[in-house]
Design a protein around this motif. Structure first.
Motif, PDB file in Angstrom:
ATOM      1  N   HIS A 109      -1.122   5.159   8.303  1.00 10.90           N
ATOM      2  CA  HIS A 109      -0.923   3.259   8.298  1.00 10.90           C
ATOM      3  C   HIS A 109      -2.076   2.978   9.881  1.00 10.90           C
ATOM      4  CE1 HIS A 109       1.338   4.143  12.466  1.00 10.90           C
ATOM      5  NE2 HIS A 109       2.163   4.524  11.607  1.00 10.90           N
ATOM      6  N   THR A 110      -2.631   2.350   9.884  1.00 16.65           N
ATOM      7  CA  THR A 110      -3.903   1.872  10.550  1.00 16.65           C
ATOM      8  C   THR A 110      -3.120   2.063  11.979  1.00 16.65           C
ATOM      9  OG1 THR A 110      -3.788  -0.406  10.380  1.00 16.65           O
ATOM     10  CG2 THR A 110      -5.041   1.031   9.001  1.00 16.65           C
TER      11      THR A 110
ATOM     12  N   TYR B 252      -3.518  -6.939  12.437  1.00 16.76           N
ATOM     13  CA  TYR B 252      -3.926  -5.489  11.981  1.00 16.76           C
ATOM     14  C   TYR B 252      -5.241  -5.184  11.958  1.00 16.76           C
ATOM     15  CZ  TYR B 252       0.825  -5.199  10.430  1.00 16.76           C
ATOM     16  OH  TYR B 252       2.548  -5.221  10.583  1.00 16.76           O
TER      17      TYR B 252
ATOM     18  N   SER C  75       0.984   4.568   2.638  1.00 17.01           N
ATOM     19  CA  SER C  75       0.084   5.071   3.457  1.00 17.01           C
ATOM     20  C   SER C  75       0.974   6.722   3.086  1.00 17.01           C
ATOM     21  CB  SER C  75       0.272   4.565   4.733  1.00 17.01           C
ATOM     22  OG  SER C  75      -0.083   3.325   4.720  1.00 17.01           O
TER      23      SER C  75
ATOM     24  N   CYS D  37       5.760   3.195   5.896  1.00 18.25           N
ATOM     25  CA  CYS D  37       5.731   2.123   6.204  1.00 18.25           C
ATOM     26  C   CYS D  37       5.352   1.394   4.468  1.00 18.25           C
ATOM     27  CB  CYS D  37       4.345   1.378   6.804  1.00 18.25           C
ATOM     28  SG  CYS D  37       3.503   2.386   6.613  1.00 18.25           S
ATOM     29  N   SER D  38       5.158   0.419   3.908  1.00 15.04           N
ATOM     30  CA  SER D  38       4.830   0.014   2.974  1.00 15.04           C
ATOM     31  C   SER D  38       5.699   0.477   2.026  1.00 15.04           C
ATOM     32  CB  SER D  38       4.120  -0.066   2.798  1.00 15.04           C
ATOM     33  OG  SER D  38       2.647  -0.269   3.628  1.00 15.04           O
TER      34      SER D  38
ATOM     35  N   TYR E 176       2.123  -5.514   1.899  1.00 15.33           N
ATOM     36  CA  TYR E 176       0.638  -5.011   2.901  1.00 15.33           C
ATOM     37  C   TYR E 176      -0.617  -5.040   2.182  1.00 15.33           C
ATOM     38  CZ  TYR E 176      -3.267  -2.647   5.476  1.00 15.33           C
ATOM     39  OH  TYR E 176      -4.522  -2.377   6.314  1.00 15.33           O
TER      40      TYR E 176
ATOM     41  N   GLY F  45       6.006   0.282  10.996  1.00 12.62           N
ATOM     42  CA  GLY F  45       6.399  -0.404   9.911  1.00 12.62           C
ATOM     43  C   GLY F  45       8.133  -0.921   9.829  1.00 12.62           C
TER      44      GLY F  45
ATOM     45  N   ASP G  46       0.757  -1.695   0.404  1.00 14.49           N
ATOM     46  CA  ASP G  46       0.291   0.003   0.179  1.00 14.49           C
ATOM     47  C   ASP G  46       0.449   1.452   0.108  1.00 14.49           C
ATOM     48  OD1 ASP G  46       0.943  -0.755   2.875  1.00 14.49           O
ATOM     49  OD2 ASP G  46      -0.290   1.461   3.356  1.00 14.49           O
TER      50      ASP G  46
ATOM     51  N   LEU H  15      -3.583   4.760   1.333  1.00 14.86           N
ATOM     52  CA  LEU H  15      -4.225   5.437   3.180  1.00 14.86           C
ATOM     53  C   LEU H  15      -3.711   6.897   2.949  1.00 14.86           C
ATOM     54  CD1 LEU H  15      -3.560   2.257   3.334  1.00 14.86           C
ATOM     55  CD2 LEU H  15      -4.764   2.170   5.150  1.00 14.86           C
TER      56      LEU H  15
ATOM     57  N   ASP I 251       8.234  -3.271   7.626  1.00 18.62           N
ATOM     58  CA  ASP I 251       8.901  -3.271   6.352  1.00 18.62           C
ATOM     59  C   ASP I 251      10.362  -3.269   6.438  1.00 18.62           C
ATOM     60  OD1 ASP I 251       5.714  -3.823   6.341  1.00 18.62           O
ATOM     61  OD2 ASP I 251       5.087  -1.596   5.962  1.00 18.62           O
TER      62      ASP I 251
HETATM   63  O1  PXL Z   1       3.871  -1.947   8.229  1.00 22.53           O
HETATM   64  C1  PXL Z   1       2.747  -2.722   8.006  1.00 22.53           C
HETATM   65  C2  PXL Z   1       1.364  -1.975   7.563  1.00 22.53           C
HETATM   66  C3  PXL Z   1       1.862  -1.373   6.600  1.00 22.53           C
HETATM   67  N1  PXL Z   1       0.486  -0.643   6.393  1.00 22.53           N
HETATM   68  C4  PXL Z   1      -0.317  -0.109   6.692  1.00 22.53           C
HETATM   69  C5  PXL Z   1      -0.708  -0.979   7.530  1.00 22.53           C
HETATM   70  C6  PXL Z   1       0.414  -1.483   8.192  1.00 22.53           C
HETATM   71  C7  PXL Z   1       0.556  -1.502  10.466  1.00 22.53           C
HETATM   72  O2  PXL Z   1      -0.114  -1.843  10.236  1.00 22.53           O
HETATM   73  O3  PXL Z   1      -1.739   0.074   8.785  1.00 22.53           O
HETATM   74  C8  PXL Z   1      -1.584   0.584   5.737  1.00 22.53           C
END
Ligand code: PXL
Length: 279
Positions: free
Chosen positions: A44-45, A118, A12, A17-18, A81, A217, A10, A41, A220
């Motif tokens: 992140h979540t 998650y 974010s 992250c990602s 992810y 993250g 994804d 997004l 990742d």
């Molecule tokens: O890092 C892992 C990750 C990747 N992408 C999203 C996340 C998370 C971990 O919470 O929420 C959107």
């Protein structure tokens, strides 16, 4: 020739992250990195509320079909992810479409941590992700994901190296030749990374002092450092050690700086260390 990777995670927008981690780390290591985003997004979540979440499932195959017409050869495929368990089928189809005999397939299951899925992850993600792991050459789960992929309960502590070796061998039995498991808690005050190779059943654990807290993250970042090193010719064990060193240093610098932890770790400041390790 310069190495080419395809990273499928994804985006974010904020929170390190990602893709916002994978892309700069692989680029710093000299790898030409193409991307297919699985979701968009705003953050992140973890530890944020009110974030936006756009599932990009409808775009995955159209993008992949167009890329297939370009005749590119990817040295590495690297998924992380996914927006939903259903996306596993699409990612598997993309592997068949874009990966050749020489493509090394890395799967970071990226669906759980600290004993919990998650937010947004459905209960069937572990079973679906197991099918994607079966197509990989190398999988990079954390200890929670490794447990859930095998349908085992998450153990917070009280396990030993033999237990981790069995987990790794069982994951390898699903398909991958190499298994790297992060966040192993065997030695007090230490975080461990387990490396297992099916070929000769070689199993090793590497340790670094553990920092208390949740560091978003870092899974990742670790997987991206590992893949960056392997695409530069480092062995799996050396790559895992270097990835552990770089991730540990990113957390240390973040804690020293005092930045709020929900914004991820300052991996940018470790890129020179990564590049030195690759010289
Ligand atoms: O890092 C892992 C990750 C990747 N992408 C999203 C996340 C998370 C971990 O919470 O929420 C959107």
């Amino acid at each position: 020739m310069q190495k080419r990777a395809l990273a499928i995670h994804d985006i974010s927008c904020v929170g390190r992250c990602s893709l916002t981690v994978a892309l700069p780390i692989l680029s710093a290591a000299g790898v030409n990195t193409s991307v297919i985003p699985t979701a968009l997004l705003s953050t992140h979540t973890g530890e944020f509320t009110g974030y936006t979440h756009l599932d990009l499932s409808g775009q995955l195959l159209p993008i992949a079909r167009h890329l297939a017409t370009l005749g590119l050869r990817f040295d590495a495929f690297y998924s992380g992810y996914l927006a939903s368990a259903e996306q596993v089928n699409l990612i598997a189809e993309i592997i068949d479409m874009l990966c050749g005999d020489k493509t090394r397939i890395f799967v970071d299951p990226a669906f759980a941590d600290h004993g919990k899925l998650y937010s947004h992850m459905s209960e069937d993600m572990p079973a679906q992700m197991r099918r994607l792991c079966a197509k990989a050459h190398t999988v990079v789960p954390n200890f929670t994901e490794a447990s859930f992929l095998l349908g085992k309960p998450y153990l917070a502590d009280g396990y030993d190296a033999a237990y981790v070796q069995t987990l790794a061998a069982d994951l390898a039995a699903l398909g991958p030749g190499s298994v790297v498991i992060t966040d192993i808690r065997i030695q007090d005050g230490q975080t461990g990374v387990a490396v297992y190779q099916k070929r000769d059943k070689a199993f090793r654990l590497f340790y670094k002092p553990r920092f208390d807290g949740i560091f978003y993250g870092t899974g990742d970042a670790f997987a991206s450092f590992l893949i960056a090193c392997m695409l530069n010719g480092l062995s799996l064990e050396k790559a895992a050690q270097t990835a552990l060193d770089c991730t540990h240093e990113a957390i240390r610098l973040t804690l020293q700086d005092g930045e709020a932890l929900r914004y991820g770790v300052q991996f940018e400041r470790v890129l020179p260390q990564l590049m030195d390790a690759l010289k």
